[in-house]
Design a protein around this motif. Sequence first.
Motif, mmCIF file in Angstrom:
data_model
loop_
_atom_site.group_PDB
_atom_site.id
_atom_site.type_symbol
_atom_site.label_atom_id
_atom_site.label_comp_id
_atom_site.label_asym_id
_atom_site.label_seq_id
_atom_site.Cartn_x
_atom_site.Cartn_y
_atom_site.Cartn_z
ATOM 1 N N LYS A 180 0.830 -1.202 0.000
ATOM 2 C CA LYS A 180 0.000 0.000 0.000
ATOM 3 C C LYS A 180 0.869 1.259 0.000
ATOM 4 C CE LYS A 180 -4.093 -1.960 2.256
ATOM 5 N NZ LYS A 180 -4.993 -1.898 3.431
ATOM 6 N N MET A 181 2.017 1.173 0.663
ATOM 7 C CA MET A 181 2.923 2.315 0.703
ATOM 8 C C MET A 181 3.678 2.472 -0.619
ATOM 9 S SD MET A 181 4.394 1.598 4.550
ATOM 10 C CE MET A 181 5.557 2.944 4.491
ATOM 11 N N VAL A 182 4.041 1.331 -1.227
ATOM 12 C CA VAL A 182 4.711 1.333 -2.537
ATOM 13 C C VAL A 182 3.853 0.475 -3.458
ATOM 14 C CG1 VAL A 182 6.873 0.949 -3.763
ATOM 15 C CG2 VAL A 182 6.909 1.395 -1.301
ATOM 16 N N PRO A 183 2.731 1.009 -3.939
ATOM 17 C CA PRO A 183 1.742 0.178 -4.625
ATOM 18 C C PRO A 183 2.214 -0.294 -5.987
ATOM 19 C CG PRO A 183 1.130 2.485 -4.766
ATOM 20 C CD PRO A 183 2.305 2.414 -3.840
ATOM 21 N N PRO A 184 1.704 -1.452 -6.415
ATOM 22 C CA PRO A 184 1.957 -1.887 -7.789
ATOM 23 C C PRO A 184 1.392 -0.844 -8.754
ATOM 24 C CG PRO A 184 0.894 -3.622 -6.490
ATOM 25 C CD PRO A 184 0.829 -2.375 -5.682
ATOM 26 N N PRO A 185 1.922 -0.785 -9.960
ATOM 27 C CA PRO A 185 1.501 0.264 -10.907
ATOM 28 C C PRO A 185 0.189 -0.089 -11.607
ATOM 29 C CG PRO A 185 3.142 -1.132 -11.921
ATOM 30 C CD PRO A 185 2.982 -1.636 -10.515
ATOM 31 N N ILE A 186 -0.871 -0.300 -10.837
ATOM 32 C CA ILE A 186 -2.128 -0.760 -11.412
ATOM 33 C C ILE A 186 -2.837 0.393 -12.124
ATOM 34 C CG2 ILE A 186 -4.347 -1.845 -10.940
ATOM 35 C CD1 ILE A 186 -1.826 -3.604 -10.546
ATOM 36 N N THR A 187 -3.170 0.178 -13.397
ATOM 37 C CA THR A 187 -3.905 1.165 -14.177
ATOM 38 C C THR A 187 -5.405 0.940 -14.056
ATOM 39 O OG1 THR A 187 -2.080 1.001 -15.780
ATOM 40 C CG2 THR A 187 -4.008 2.306 -16.424
ATOM 41 N N TYR A 188 -5.811 -0.331 -14.167
ATOM 42 C CA TYR A 188 -7.217 -0.686 -14.063
ATOM 43 C C TYR A 188 -7.367 -1.894 -13.140
ATOM 44 C CZ TYR A 188 -7.877 2.173 -18.258
ATOM 45 O OH TYR A 188 -7.907 3.204 -19.154
ATOM 46 N N ARG A 189 -8.504 -1.957 -12.483
ATOM 47 C CA ARG A 189 -8.826 -3.113 -11.646
ATOM 48 C C ARG A 189 -10.180 -3.648 -12.080
ATOM 49 N NH1 ARG A 189 -8.426 -4.263 -5.117
ATOM 50 N NH2 ARG A 189 -6.426 -5.271 -5.382
ATOM 51 N N LEU A 190 -10.201 -4.924 -12.463
ATOM 52 C CA LEU A 190 -11.442 -5.587 -12.855
ATOM 53 C C LEU A 190 -12.143 -6.078 -11.595
ATOM 54 C CD1 LEU A 190 -13.088 -6.765 -15.361
ATOM 55 C CD2 LEU A 190 -11.929 -8.915 -14.827
ATOM 56 N N VAL A 191 -13.372 -5.637 -11.378
ATOM 57 C CA VAL A 191 -14.101 -6.000 -10.156
ATOM 58 C C VAL A 191 -15.437 -6.635 -10.521
ATOM 59 C CG1 VAL A 191 -13.025 -4.244 -8.715
ATOM 60 C CG2 VAL A 191 -15.103 -3.689 -9.976
ATOM 61 N N ALA A 192 -15.922 -7.484 -9.617
ATOM 62 C CA ALA A 192 -17.199 -8.154 -9.844
ATOM 63 C C ALA A 192 -17.970 -8.219 -8.536
ATOM 64 C CB ALA A 192 -16.976 -9.567 -10.377
ATOM 65 N N GLY A 193 -19.181 -7.696 -8.543
ATOM 66 C CA GLY A 193 -20.027 -7.767 -7.366
ATOM 67 C C GLY A 193 -19.986 -6.501 -6.535
ATOM 68 N N GLU A 194 -21.130 -6.166 -5.931
ATOM 69 C CA GLU A 194 -21.248 -4.923 -5.172
ATOM 70 C C GLU A 194 -20.254 -4.835 -4.024
ATOM 71 O OE1 GLU A 194 -25.311 -4.701 -3.964
ATOM 72 O OE2 GLU A 194 -25.972 -3.773 -5.844
ATOM 73 N N GLN A 195 -19.993 -5.956 -3.353
ATOM 74 C CA GLN A 195 -19.057 -5.922 -2.231
ATOM 75 C C GLN A 195 -17.661 -5.530 -2.693
ATOM 76 O OE1 GLN A 195 -19.125 -9.483 0.144
ATOM 77 N NE2 GLN A 195 -21.177 -9.075 0.957
ATOM 78 N N TYR A 196 -17.220 -6.083 -3.811
ATOM 79 C CA TYR A 196 -15.881 -5.788 -4.319
ATOM 80 C C TYR A 196 -15.801 -4.364 -4.857
ATOM 81 C CZ TYR A 196 -14.716 -10.733 -3.827
ATOM 82 O OH TYR A 196 -14.467 -11.975 -3.313
ATOM 83 N N VAL A 197 -16.871 -3.903 -5.494
ATOM 84 C CA VAL A 197 -16.890 -2.529 -5.991
ATOM 85 C C VAL A 197 -16.799 -1.550 -4.831
ATOM 86 C CG1 VAL A 197 -18.278 -0.776 -7.155
ATOM 87 C CG2 VAL A 197 -18.148 -3.086 -8.100
#
Length: 433
Positions: A180-197
Motif C-alpha cells: 500500500k505504501m509502494v503500490p503496484p503500478p495498477i492502471t485498471y482493476r477488474l471487479v465483480a459484485g457490489e461488495q468488491y466494488v
Amino acid sequence: MLERTANTPLLLMVFAYKFNEFHYSLYELAYFYPHCEVVVWDISLLVNRKFTNAIASDRSQRTNVVVVEKWTDLITRILELRRQYTTPRLYVDHVIPVANGPEFLASLVLKLFLRKTKAIFIERANGGIPLYCPVGSTDGSPYSQARGWGARLQTATANLTTITELIVRSQYHFFRLLAKMVPPPITYRLVAGEQYVAKNIRTRYGANRLVLGNSDDYSRYLIRTMTFSPAAPPTTTLGVLIDAGGPMFQGDEGQTGLATNVTSSEWYPSLTNFIDQLEIATDAHVEIAGHPKSAHPPTPDYFGNRPVHYGITQELVRNSKFVITQGSTAISYAVIYRKPLIFIYSNQYHLDQGAGKDNLLPAVFLGATPVNIDKPPWNFEQLLQVNETQYKAYEKACLTSAGPHRPNSQIILEEIMKLTVSPRHYTNPAGTP
C-alpha cells in the motif's frame, strides 16, 4: 501463434502460482486471439517455490507459457519488453498478490523497469465469494465486515494454532501494508459484485480506475451461453461433489501456513458414508469435480470408486440435482444454475476452526445450515432447498457488476484495449499455442 506486427498488442500475464490448463481456461486466454498476442510468465518457482513444488497438478505445457526460475531471467525478459514497447501496446495482467518478500520484489521490479513503456497494468478483484455477510442477512455476526484497527487485528490473529502460522500471517500483513505504501503500478482493476466494488472505491483505486466485470466462473458461464446450443434438460439423478483438494492433496494452506489436523483416514470414510446415504435418499449418483490443485485417479477407492472429472465442473453442476461442497469459488455455478448446495464439514474440521471457518462463509451468506458428516441422521429433504432471494443476493454481491452481459475477456479487450470484438468470436475462437 499470432504473427507479431509493429502494432500488435501483447497481453502479458505475470502469474505467481503454478500455472496449469485450468488457469488458461479460467482467465479466458484463448479468446484474446486474434486481437493480441498472449504470453504467460509463471514466476511461481521464483516467489513461491516451496508451495509450488507441493502442488500435485501438472503445469501447462503450452508454448506461450514460460517458467521463469531466476531473477536474472526475469529482469532480462523485462528489459527486452522495454526495448520492444515504447507506446501503450503492452498490457500486463498482474496476478501477484504481494503476500511475501519475493512477490513484493517481483512487483516492484515490474513497476520500475516497465515504467517507460507506458504499459497498462490490470489487476483482478473478482474472487466470487463473499467478503462479509450483510448485517441481518443471517445469524452470521462473526462474518460481518471488519472495521477499524481493533477489528482488523482480531481478524488477523483469529484461530492461530502454530508459531509458523503466526510468522506467515505477520509476513502477509507486513507486505500487504508495504504494497500500500509502494503500490503496484495498477492502471485498471477488474471487479465483480457490489461488495468488491464498494471495497475498491473506498481504497486507492477509486471509481474511475475500476472496470466492472464478472467473477471468473460467472464469466465462463456467459461464454457457455454464447458458444453452446441448448442441451438436453439436466438429469435428476446426478449429484456433484466439488472437491476441495485436501486433505489428500495440499491446498492454499501450504502458502498461508494454516495448520490443519484434518486427516484422510478420518475424512474420506465419513465422506463416502455420507454420500452413500445421500444417494439412497435422493435416488441419485454422485460424481466428483476434481480440484485444480489435485491429481486424483479416475475412480479412487477413497471416494467410494466414484468418477473424478477435471475441467468440466460447470457442465457437471448444470446437469446435477444438487451440489456438495466444503467451500469453493465453484459454488458460483450452483448459485447461477439455482442448484441446492449442501455445505459439509466433519468433527475434525469443527475442532480445527482455522481450517473450516472461512470455507463456510458462503453457507452463512446463503442461509444454508452446514452439515457435520460425522453426525447422522441427516434431514436430506431440508438440505435440498434453494433460497431464491439469497441466491440472487449472492450473484449481486459477489458474481457480476457488468451491465451488458459480456465475458471478462471481451470486457478487457473493449474497455481497456479499446478493440472491437464480435460476439461471433466466442463461437469460433482462433487457434492458440
